[in-house]
Design an enzyme around this catalytic site. Structure first.
Site, PDB file in Angstrom:
ATOM      1  N   GLU A 164      -5.736  -3.103 -10.125  1.00 16.87           N
ATOM      2  CA  GLU A 164      -4.774  -2.382 -10.977  1.00 16.87           C
ATOM      3  C   GLU A 164      -5.324  -2.187 -12.387  1.00 16.87           C
ATOM      4  O   GLU A 164      -5.093  -1.145 -13.008  1.00 16.87           O
ATOM      5  CB  GLU A 164      -3.433  -3.119 -11.006  1.00 16.87           C
ATOM      6  N   ASP A 186     -13.172  10.544  -6.565  1.00 17.82           N
ATOM      7  CA  ASP A 186     -12.847   9.568  -7.615  1.00 17.82           C
ATOM      8  C   ASP A 186     -13.581   9.900  -8.909  1.00 17.82           C
ATOM      9  O   ASP A 186     -13.502   9.140  -9.869  1.00 17.82           O
ATOM     10  CB  ASP A 186     -13.171   8.146  -7.150  1.00 17.82           C
ATOM     11  N   ALA A 195     -13.288   8.977   3.467  1.00 17.67           N
ATOM     12  CA  ALA A 195     -12.027   9.573   3.889  1.00 17.67           C
ATOM     13  C   ALA A 195     -10.856   8.835   3.247  1.00 17.67           C
ATOM     14  O   ALA A 195     -10.625   8.955   2.059  1.00 17.67           O
ATOM     15  CB  ALA A 195     -11.945   9.580   5.419  1.00 17.67           C
ATOM     16  N   ASP A 227      -8.463  -9.072  -0.305  1.00 21.09           N
ATOM     17  CA  ASP A 227      -9.103  -9.629  -1.505  1.00 21.09           C
ATOM     18  C   ASP A 227     -10.509 -10.152  -1.217  1.00 21.09           C
ATOM     19  O   ASP A 227     -11.422  -9.978  -2.029  1.00 21.09           O
ATOM     20  CB  ASP A 227      -8.249 -10.767  -2.076  1.00 21.09           C
TER      21      ASP A 227
HETATM   22  N1  ARG Z   1      -1.629  -0.655  -5.314  1.00 21.47           N
HETATM   23  C1  ARG Z   1      -2.106  -1.311  -4.121  1.00 21.47           C
HETATM   24  C2  ARG Z   1      -0.925  -1.757  -3.274  1.00 21.47           C
HETATM   25  O1  ARG Z   1       0.069  -2.213  -3.807  1.00 21.47           O
HETATM   26  C3  ARG Z   1      -2.957  -2.510  -4.473  1.00 21.47           C
HETATM   27  C4  ARG Z   1      -3.960  -2.842  -3.465  1.00 21.47           C
HETATM   28  C5  ARG Z   1      -4.707  -4.101  -3.867  1.00 21.47           C
HETATM   29  N2  ARG Z   1      -5.543  -4.584  -2.803  1.00 21.47           N
HETATM   30  C6  ARG Z   1      -5.911  -5.861  -2.675  1.00 21.47           C
HETATM   31  N3  ARG Z   1      -6.700  -6.227  -1.705  1.00 21.47           N
HETATM   32  N4  ARG Z   1      -5.502  -6.783  -3.476  1.00 21.47           N
HETATM   33  O2  ARG Z   1      -0.970  -1.669  -2.070  1.00 21.47           O
HETATM   34 ZN    ZN Z   2      -4.598   1.461  -6.394  1.00 17.94          ZN
HETATM   35 CA    CA Z   3     -11.022  11.226   0.611  1.00 18.94          CA
END
Ligand code: ARG
Ligand code: ZN
Ligand code: CA
Length: 254
Positions: A164, A186, A195, A227
């Protein structure tokens, strides 16, 4: 920019019961993760495939709990409040005292991190640079924050906050946010076109959008893997982050 810069952080703990009133240890664990991930000193960066080891980038950003509050008084860099809201969505209520959350500290001087119970499996969300100061910062569900206490696998290595803050520093998802298409970008030169998002812990190589032989860079913090699977930013991503800190977020560094 050669030198290391430091961002002052305020963590707003918004708790509906004592179990959500996170310990200092859980907060410090999250700050430690940020300081590893943004300096590329995280031990698991060794998991990056050999072909991409040269793309691993140190953003030269460090994070510390603020020691002075907006009024100039000493602070631990943490606010705590009890709320009667059992969960928050992405509607920013957690960012306003009058809506059961906690008002932001001035966004030109602090990175605001709100931590509470999010709804519907939402791990976190962020505001990109250029938005209103009152809602600027990142929001993280407490079960995805830090590495101890209420942090729960597979999101208990602090990477939701790393991801984030990546958005807060102007990074987009490496999948290009075009669903599963191959035309989104990006706007980073050294991340392969891919993809959609990846989830879980993919095996290398994972090929989409004719990006073989190496495939998707699913081990990037700006993918959606678990994570334990996301471990790097690239040099191209750090260029965007540096532009952000030299541009819309430059006041944070003074
Ligand atoms: N904005 C994403 C969600 O809420 C965050 C993803 C974070 N991924 C992670 N492996 N911590 O799904
Ligand atoms: Zn995100
Ligand atoms: Ca894409």
């Amino acid at each position: 920019r050669a030198e290391v810069v430091t961002v002052d952080v305020v963590v707003h703990i918004v708790h509906a019961h004592d179990g959500q009133n996170l310990t200092e240890e859980q907060i410090d664990g999250q700050i430690a993760v940020l300081n590893e991930d943004f300096r590329a000193t995280n031990a698991d960066v060794k998991n990056v495939p050999a072909v991409w080891q040269g793309l691993i980038a140190d953003s030269r950003i460090e994070f510390r709990r603020a020691s002075t509050d907006p009024e100039g008084n000493p602070t631990t860099g943490v606010t705590r409040r009890r709320t009667n809201k059992t969960a928050f969505s992405d509607n920013d209520a957690i960012k306003f005292t009058a809506q059961g959350g906690t008002d932001a500290w001035p966004a030109d001087r602090y990175l605001n991190i709100w931590v509470g119970q999010l709804s519907g499996g939402l791990l976190g969300y962020a505001q990109f640079p250029g938005g209103p100061a009152e809602t600027d910062g990142v929001v993280i569900t407490h079960t995805g924050f830090g590495t101890t206490g209420t942090a729960a696998a597979p999101f208990n290595l602090g990477r939701t906050t790393t991801h984030e803050i990546g958005h807060w520093l102007n990074l987009f998802h490496i999948g290009g946010d075009d669903g599963t298409g191959c035309s989104g970008s990006d706007f980073v030169a050294d991340t392969p076109n891919q993809a959609g998002q990846n989830f879980g812990t993919p095996n290398f190589p994972s090929i989409t959008c004719n990006n073989g032989p190496n495939g998707d860079m699913f081990m990037n913090y700006m993918d959606y893997t678990d994570d334990a699977a996301m471990v790097m930013f690239t040099h191209g991503q750090v260029l965007r982050v540096e532009a952000c800190l030299a541009g819309p977020r430059r006041s944070l560094l003074t």
